[in-house]
Structures are given as C-alpha cells and as structure tokens.
Design a protein around this motif. Structure first.
Motif, PDB file in Angstrom:
ATOM      1  N   UNK A 159       2.479   3.772  -8.953  1.00 31.99           N
ATOM      2  CA  UNK A 159       2.300   2.674  -8.009  1.00 31.99           C
ATOM      3  C   UNK A 159       1.450   1.559  -8.604  1.00 31.99           C
ATOM      4  N   UNK A 160       0.374   1.934  -9.268  1.00 37.67           N
ATOM      5  CA  UNK A 160      -0.487   0.932  -9.893  1.00 37.67           C
ATOM      6  C   UNK A 160       0.297   0.136 -10.930  1.00 37.67           C
ATOM      7  N   UNK A 219       3.370  -0.516 -10.876  1.00 34.16           N
ATOM      8  CA  UNK A 219       4.314  -1.394 -10.181  1.00 34.16           C
ATOM      9  C   UNK A 219       3.628  -2.574  -9.506  1.00 34.16           C
ATOM     10  N   UNK A 220       2.290  -2.542  -9.467  1.00 38.90           N
ATOM     11  CA  UNK A 220       1.553  -3.626  -8.842  1.00 38.90           C
ATOM     12  C   UNK A 220       1.145  -3.364  -7.412  1.00 38.90           C
ATOM     13  N   UNK A 221       1.223  -2.099  -6.979  1.00 39.90           N
ATOM     14  CA  UNK A 221       0.878  -1.730  -5.601  1.00 39.90           C
ATOM     15  C   UNK A 221      -0.508  -1.101  -5.532  1.00 39.90           C
ATOM     16  N   UNK A 222      -1.075  -1.087  -4.336  1.00 40.04           N
ATOM     17  CA  UNK A 222      -2.294  -0.337  -4.069  1.00 40.04           C
ATOM     18  C   UNK A 222      -1.913   1.105  -3.727  1.00 40.04           C
ATOM     19  N   UNK A 223      -2.855   1.999  -3.898  1.00 42.09           N
ATOM     20  CA  UNK A 223      -2.591   3.425  -3.694  1.00 42.09           C
ATOM     21  C   UNK A 223      -3.285   3.926  -2.432  1.00 42.09           C
ATOM     22  N   UNK A 224      -2.550   4.674  -1.631  1.00 36.41           N
ATOM     23  CA  UNK A 224      -3.122   5.368  -0.477  1.00 36.41           C
ATOM     24  C   UNK A 224      -2.801   6.848  -0.651  1.00 36.41           C
ATOM     25  N   UNK A 225      -3.823   7.665  -0.875  1.00 40.98           N
ATOM     26  CA  UNK A 225      -3.585   9.080  -1.138  1.00 40.98           C
ATOM     27  C   UNK A 225      -3.299   9.834   0.156  1.00 40.98           C
ATOM     28  N   UNK A 265       0.875  -1.168   0.000  1.00 44.46           N
ATOM     29  CA  UNK A 265       0.000   0.000   0.000  1.00 44.46           C
ATOM     30  C   UNK A 265       0.911   1.217   0.000  1.00 44.46           C
ATOM     31  N   UNK A 266       0.988   1.909  -1.121  1.00 49.84           N
ATOM     32  CA  UNK A 266       1.956   2.982  -1.265  1.00 49.84           C
ATOM     33  C   UNK A 266       1.344   4.364  -1.114  1.00 49.84           C
ATOM     34  N   UNK A 267       2.027   5.226  -0.374  1.00 48.78           N
ATOM     35  CA  UNK A 267       1.571   6.599  -0.200  1.00 48.78           C
ATOM     36  C   UNK A 267       1.803   7.385  -1.488  1.00 48.78           C
ATOM     37  N   UNK A 287      -1.594  12.354  -8.742  1.00 44.45           N
ATOM     38  CA  UNK A 287      -2.132  11.376  -9.688  1.00 44.45           C
ATOM     39  C   UNK A 287      -1.005  10.647 -10.401  1.00 44.45           C
ATOM     40  N   UNK A 288       0.059  11.364 -10.711  1.00 43.01           N
ATOM     41  CA  UNK A 288       1.211  10.741 -11.371  1.00 43.01           C
ATOM     42  C   UNK A 288       1.823   9.653 -10.490  1.00 43.01           C
ATOM     43  N   UNK A 289       1.977   9.958  -9.195  1.00 46.01           N
ATOM     44  CA  UNK A 289       2.519   8.964  -8.267  1.00 46.01           C
ATOM     45  C   UNK A 289       1.594   7.758  -8.161  1.00 46.01           C
ATOM     46  N   UNK A 290       0.298   8.020  -8.117  1.00 49.63           N
ATOM     47  CA  UNK A 290      -0.673   6.933  -8.020  1.00 49.63           C
ATOM     48  C   UNK A 290      -0.569   6.000  -9.230  1.00 49.63           C
ATOM     49  N   UNK A 291      -0.463   6.567 -10.431  1.00 51.09           N
ATOM     50  CA  UNK A 291      -0.339   5.751 -11.636  1.00 51.09           C
ATOM     51  C   UNK A 291       0.944   4.929 -11.613  1.00 51.09           C
TER      52      UNK A 291
END
Length: 299
Positions: free
Chosen positions: A40-41, A43-49, A28-30, A34-38
């Motif tokens: 992480x996705x 890379x195969x991680x879940x997103x925590x805003x 679960x990545x902080x 939106x760029x960071x969230x994309x």
C-alpha cells in the motif's frame, strides 16, 4: 476525498486504490500483514492495520474517512456460507459508523446471486432473502443500511473479473483442467457468464463513489453481457493444449466437485443503466482475448 478501502491489496481492490489515487483521492487501505502494508505504501496509500474479522478496526477505518469502498472478501469458496456471513457483519459494521452522515459506502456483490431465465439480469433485479445462495446476505445487509439512512451503493461483479494476476473463478477452472487433463463444459455449454476487465471495474468503483446519490443504488460492472461457458472451456483447452469435452450434468458435477455450482451459473447481465448513469464505458480487452494472451497459463 479520503477513502477507506477494504481488500486494498487484493486483485480488484489494488486496482481500485490505483484508480482513486490517480484521480486525486487519498486512500486509507486495510492491511492485515506487513507485506500488504508495504504494498500500500508503495502504491501511495496510507495504511490501516486490521482484517475483515476485526470489526472494531473496520469501524475505525470508516470513522477516519470521507467514504468507504468495500472490496474485501474472504475468498475461501469451500466454506462459502461462512464467509458470506462474515461479509454481512463487515457491511453492518461499516454502515453503523457511516449512519447519520452523507459519507458514501460502496459495497461489492455478485451478479451470480441472480439468475433469470430468458432475459438479462438488470440493476433493478433484487435478490430475495429465501435465495439458496448465501451471497445474497451482502445485498440484504446493504438494503437494511439504506433503510436506516446510510448512503449505500452496490457494485455487482460478474463471475469473472479478469486480468493478469487473477486468482478467481477462471484460474480455478484452469487448475481443475490442468489436474484432470481435460477442459469440461456441461451438456451444450450454453450457460453464460458475464465478464469485466479489472481496470474497467476499478473505474466503475471510483465513479460510483464520486457520484453516489442519496439512498440505495445498484451498479453492474459488466463489459460482456454473457460468454457461453463452452467458449471459456475451449479457450482453456487451447491455452493448456488439452482436449475440450462435454459431459452430462452428473459427470460434470463429479468433474467440478465443489465448484459445480459456480461452473453451472447462467447469469447473463446488462450494464446499460450503469453506463448511462455513471458515464462508464468499458475499454479494456474481453475475457477470451485475455485468455488468448497466455498469461493465465503461465505457472
């Protein structure tokens, strides 16, 4: 394990995310954008805003995890004291959520907070509250959490964690050298920086999480115990094809400006205990070899 990672899209944190996922963990990545969230996705991680100054978002991330790896840091060294205080608050927030559980918290510190003449810094060495280096706040906060029963480990990174994409101390030195047309070291250039490759550091974070003991433990992410600053300056001079110059302490301070403290760090360090306890063995290229590849000098 489901692991909450701060700094998950940063230089070190992104490598930690990949290392965790490849070992079968969920991440679960902080993400603060939106760029960071994309990223992480992808890379195969879940997103925590959230972000490092939104302490409530950090508590929620910790609450949703089986363990936390905190690699995030506000990398604005022109306001170093302020960002170190931010880091202290982050560690307190994460620890407050994990208190009373067996869930591990791995935080990041710097070997540069310790400088011991005539010997290598070891994992047993502790910073003191009276230190002039504000970065000690992170470890002091971790120590306070351990006293409250939090299962906390500290990974101390050397002044340079190197690899393609580095935006830390070595690129700052390269930028100063490029701007001024010379690569500088102070006096004999004998002050030493330890170093580690980013991928070796990422593996250490994973091992620290998986093997986290009860109480408080410190690890050193050190592959090379101490590289003379003169050798670093020479590699930069070679990479930029510019002169390499020794300057007096006063001249070097003028040359490096706000970076003078960091350029003058002398903090050779051992990772013998870390390697023995975790079975961690660095295998990736050293700093000078990385610099000689040339990636650091491509604009």
């Amino acid at each position: 394990m489901r692991v909450f990672v701060t700094g998950a899209t940063g230089f070190v944190g992104s490598a930690v995310v990949r290392e965790l996922i490849s070992a079968g963990h969920q991440v679960l990545g902080l993400a603060r954008s939106e760029e960071s969230a994309k990223s992480l996705i992808a890379a195969g991680a879940e997103v925590h805003r959230g972000n490092l100054e939104d302490l409530e978002s950090l508590r929620r991330g910790a609450a949703a995890s089986d363990g936390v790896i905190h690699t995030g840091f506000v990398h604005d060294f022109t306001r170093f004291k302020e960002v170190c205080e931010i880091d202290r608050l982050v560690i307190n927030a994460l620890g407050s959520e994990l208190a009373g559980s067996d869930r591990p918290l791995i935080i990041t510190s710097g070997i540069g907070i310790l400088s011991i003449p005539d010997r290598l810094v070891t994992e047993e060495d502790m910073p003191v509250a009276s230190s002039p280096n504000p970065r000690v706040a992170s470890e002091l906060a971790a120590n306070e959490l351990a006293e409250k029963g939090v299962r906390v480990s500290v990974v101390r990174l050397p002044p340079t964690v190197h690899d393609s994409g580095d935006h830390g101390f070595v690129p700052i030195l390269i930028g100063i050298a490029r701007e001024k047309g010379i690569s500088v070291y102070k006096e004999e250039g004998s002050n030493c920086w330890p170093a580690v490759h980013r991928l070796d550091a990422a593996r250490l974070f994973r091992l620290a999480l998986e093997q986290a003991p009860e109480g408080f433990v410190r690890y050193h992410a050190v592959a090379e115990e101490g590289i003379a600053f003169r050798n670093i300056a020479e590699a930069i001079g070679k990479g930029l094809n510019i002169p390499v110059v020794s300057k007096s302490a006063v001249e070097a301070a003028e040359h490096f400006s706000w970076f003078t403290h960091f350029a003058g760090m002398d903090c050779a360090a051992s990772s013998r205990q870390t390697q023995t306890i975790l079975g961690w063995n660095p295998v990736h290229p050293g700093l000078i070899e990385d610099l000689d590849k040339g990636d650091y000098f491509r604009l």
